[in-house]
Each structure stands twice: as C-alpha cells, then as structure tokens.
Design a protein around this motif. Structure first.
Motif, PDB file in Angstrom:
ATOM      1  N   GLU A  86     -13.645 -82.351  29.015  1.00 51.55           N
ATOM      2  CA  GLU A  86     -12.263 -82.832  28.961  1.00 51.55           C
ATOM      3  C   GLU A  86     -12.227 -84.357  28.993  1.00 51.55           C
ATOM      4  OE1 GLU A  86      -9.642 -79.399  31.133  1.00 51.55           O
ATOM      5  OE2 GLU A  86     -10.965 -80.597  32.407  1.00 51.55           O
ATOM      6  N   GLY A  87     -11.415 -84.928  28.099  1.00 49.63           N
ATOM      7  CA  GLY A  87     -11.307 -86.373  28.018  1.00 49.63           C
ATOM      8  C   GLY A  87     -12.392 -87.022  27.177  1.00 49.63           C
ATOM      9  N   ARG A 186     -10.235 -87.897  20.511  1.00 39.38           N
ATOM     10  CA  ARG A 186     -10.383 -87.668  21.949  1.00 39.38           C
ATOM     11  C   ARG A 186      -9.585 -86.433  22.330  1.00 39.38           C
ATOM     12  NH1 ARG A 186     -10.533 -92.652  25.863  1.00 39.38           N
ATOM     13  NH2 ARG A 186     -12.483 -92.758  24.692  1.00 39.38           N
ATOM     14  N   GLY A 188      -7.988 -83.767  25.161  1.00 41.05           N
ATOM     15  CA  GLY A 188      -7.398 -83.801  26.496  1.00 41.05           C
ATOM     16  C   GLY A 188      -7.899 -82.662  27.363  1.00 41.05           C
ATOM     17  N   ARG A 189      -7.115 -82.324  28.349  1.00 41.70           N
ATOM     18  CA  ARG A 189      -7.524 -81.269  29.281  1.00 41.70           C
ATOM     19  C   ARG A 189      -7.347 -79.899  28.642  1.00 41.70           C
ATOM     20  NH1 ARG A 189      -3.614 -78.493  32.004  1.00 41.70           N
ATOM     21  NH2 ARG A 189      -1.448 -79.152  31.670  1.00 41.70           N
ATOM     22  N   THR A 208      -5.519 -80.408  23.107  1.00 42.66           N
ATOM     23  CA  THR A 208      -4.982 -81.295  22.079  1.00 42.66           C
ATOM     24  C   THR A 208      -6.003 -82.383  21.768  1.00 42.66           C
ATOM     25  OG1 THR A 208      -2.714 -80.914  22.835  1.00 42.66           O
ATOM     26  CG2 THR A 208      -3.098 -82.861  21.454  1.00 42.66           C
ATOM     27  N   GLN A 210      -6.564 -85.985  19.727  1.00 41.48           N
ATOM     28  CA  GLN A 210      -5.831 -87.117  19.165  1.00 41.48           C
ATOM     29  C   GLN A 210      -6.812 -88.139  18.596  1.00 41.48           C
ATOM     30  OE1 GLN A 210      -2.072 -88.200  21.528  1.00 41.48           O
ATOM     31  NE2 GLN A 210      -3.431 -87.475  23.130  1.00 41.48           N
TER      32      GLN A 210
END
Length: 402
Positions: A86-87, A186, A188-189, A208, A210
């Motif tokens: 994540e991230g 990148r 997300g969670r 998601t 991005q």
C-alpha cells in the motif's frame, strides 16, 4: 505759584510728546524688518521610464492526478493474496490481487474437453461428406442423404467454433483471477484483505491507482478577468507571449516549485455559482512532490507590456475613496497629486496602468514634508530611482546626481 505750575506742565507735556514720538519711531522701524521665507522641502523622487514587462497573474488552484483508475474484480471469488504494498508504485499490468482460481481452472478444463469432442466429430463428418459427394454423382446415394451429410459437417464445424469460443472465455476468466493494475502509478490503501469475498464489477473498488507524473493543476479565474485579458490582447495593449503559456507554482509553505508547467486548456463554460472559469495546466512531477488535492498558487504568464510602468510601493498611497494616488513633482517644482489605476505587484513595485507618464517624478522620500500645491526640490543627498527598461527588470534605486 502760577508760573511754577505752568513750567511743570510744559515740561510734562514735552516728556509725553517725546515718549510718543519714540514709540511711533520704534513701531515703524519694527514693521520694516523683512520676515524670513519658508524653506523649500527636499524630497527623493523616482523618475518614470516605460519598460518592457512580462506580465503575470496569480491564480489559486488544486492539483489533480493525470490518470485515476479504480481497481475492481471482473470475476467473483475469495481473495487469496494481496500482491502489492500500500502506498507503493505499481507498473501497468502488474498483479495486485489473486482470487481463488480453482473453479475457473475447472471451467477451462471442461471447455478443452468440449472442444476436443467437437473436433473429433468434425473428423467423422468431413470424410463422410467427401464420399457422399462422389456417390451422389453416380446415384450411389440419394440426394437427401447427401444433403444430410453436408448439414452434419457444417454443424460439426460450428460446434468446433463454439467450443473454441467457450475455451477462450474460460481462459479469460481464469486470467481475471489475477487482478492487474490497469495503469502505472501510485496505489493507495486496499479496501479488502485476504479471505474477503468479491464479486464481478462490484460497486466498491479494491484499491485506487493514480498516475502522478505528470500531474494536473486546475486553476480558477473569474470570467471578468478572462474577458479583460482577451480585450487587452486584441486591442494591442498587451502582446501575447510566444509559444504556449508557461505556469509556475507557489506551494502551500510559500516555496517555489522547481518545475514549470504548460497551460493545457480553459473550460468551455462558466460556473454559474461562482462565475469562474477553470484553467488546467500540466506539470512534470518526477519526485512526486505534488500530490492530488494539494492547494497551490500558480503564476501564469499573461502577456508582454512593451510600455509598462512600475513604481515603488512607498510612493503609492490611498485616498479617502480608496483610490491609489501618488505625489508627483512637476517641472516647476510644484507637488501634484495623481490618481492611479494599479495592477499587480512586481517585487516591491506597483504596476501602474494609468495616471503616470514617462518622465514623471514620483516622490518616494519625504512624503510627510509636502502636500499637493506646495513647492519642493530634489534632495542632493536623497534618492532618485530611474528605470532603464532593460529586459523588463526593475532596477534598484540610485542616488541622484543633480
């Protein structure tokens, strides 16, 4: 006794006359003394010289991702693994989740078997049709039997195509058990953990992704200001800067973003609620310093004023009406008050649209010593700034040599 009294009176009267004469003479001599003239105030001035100025406007805005993709499953099943951090950054096509694939593998095996059976049936109908074609020519079989053989062969071909399509679909569903990143960027969670049951095309996204490099910055400008800018460009007051308009960013902490961007487009409609038009600029973001949703201020190049006037801010004040004013020392050494129309600021100077002309001497020092209509002179030890108009730069003040 009478003569003595007469002499005393004459003496007293003479004394009185003498005193009066002395007083009158003193008064006359006092009135003839010249009064000293008031000293002329000395001031520091800034001499106005038009120069080429690159004009810009500062607009508020927010950052937005270049591309956004919400990850959803295309087949249902239990999540076995999460295959990303994540991230972190992911590449296009990289696996994000593994869905239990047992049932989908079984569907592939079944489709393979159906295809094999259809191909075997085609192996029988094809040679039979070839034999019937020779026999029907010599009346060895009836025309009806030949037609039945043709139909059976065509049906066998269709069965092969149908089984092939079913196998392709089963393989696609099997591949969908590995949920892949549709774009690079990148991520997300994750909204699910291993063991969660997901369904095809569900409403909630699993995660998601991005794309942050490059990144968009959406700016807002009033429609009135946009119309004014277009008018000044059309009437020649401003000259359009060559090429695509450049944009620079000021971050929330006041620092300047290292990369410059390009203006992409302006919206085709005006927001009825705010009266603003949205402008979109594109910025490189190699270090991912800009994140979606950040508030920024953008400095947008609007044009070139070839006869721009800029004066120090200490020479401009406001009157009771709120109008910008300046005190100007004319050729006769008399102080005049001018009402100005100012624009944006450039460093420590105001950009003046009207109210001043080339050669005007704007008082910037000693303002408290003078008022409109009074006489003044340029201080020999004062400051007189002269703009030289070199490349739109605004020079520092220089000492007056007069």
């Amino acid at each position: 006794m009478k003569p003595f009294y007469f002499k005393s009176s004459v003496k007293s009267a003479g004394t009185i006359v003498l005193l009066c004469a002395t007083a009158i003479t003193a008064g006359c001599s006092k009135s003839k003394v010249p009064t000293p003239q008031a000293k002329v105030a000395e001031v520091g001035v800034f001499t106005v010289v038009p120069e080429v100025l690159n004009l810009s406007t500062e607009l508020p805005g927010r950052t937005a991702a270049y591309q956004v993709a919400e990850v959803r499953p295309q087949v249902g099943g239990l999540i076995e693994k999460r295959l990303f951090i994540e991230g972190g950054d992911v590449k296009p096509g990289s696996s994000l989740y593994q869905i239990d694939a047992a049932s989908y593998q079984a569907a592939v095996n079944s489709a393979n078997a159906v295809l094999a059976r259809a191909r075997a049936n085609l192996l029988a109908t094809g040679p039979k049709l070839a034999r019937y074609k020779e026999l029907v020519a010599i009346d060895g079989v009836s025309r009806q039997e030949y037609d039945d053989a043709v139909a059976a062969n065509e049906q066998a071909k269709a069965d092969v195509e149908l089984a092939t399509a079913a196998l392709d679909l089963a393989n696609i569903n099997l591949r969908y058990t590995k949920v892949s990143a549709p774009i690079g960027g990148r991520i997300g969670r994750s909204s699910v953990t291993p063991g969660a049951l997901v369904t095809a095309n569900q409403a909630g996204a699993l995660a998601t992704v991005q794309q942050l490099d490059p990144i968009y910055v959406d700016l807002t400008q009033t429609s009135a200001e946009l119309l004014r800018l277009k008018h000044t460009l059309e009437c020649g007051e401003l000259k359009q800067a060559g090429g695509q308009a450049r944009v620079h960013l000021l971050l929330g902490d006041g620092s300047k973003y290292a990369e410059s961007g390009k203006l992409q487009f302006s919206d085709v409609s005006v927001d009825t609620g705010t009266g603003n038009v949205t402008l979109r600029a594109l910025f490189p973001n190699p270090k991912h310093e800009l994140l979606p949703g950040m508030f920024v201020r953008a400095v947008l190049d609007t044009g070139i004023d070839e006869k721009g006037i800029a004066v120090p801010q200490q020479g401009v004040s406001r009157n009771a009406k709120g109008e910008a004013t300046a005190l100007v020392l004319n050729r006769d050494g008399k102080v005049e008050q001018r009402v100005l129309i100012t624009g944006d600021t450039r460093g420590d100077k105001w950009l003046v649209k009207s109210g001043l002309a080339a050669g005007d001497r704007v008082i910037v020092e000693g303002l408290q010593k003078v008022r409109p209509g009074a006489h003044a002179s340029v201080a020999k030890t004062g400051v007189e700034a002269v703009a030289n108009g070199a490349g739109g730069a605004i020079p520092r003040n220089e000492k007056n040599t007069h």
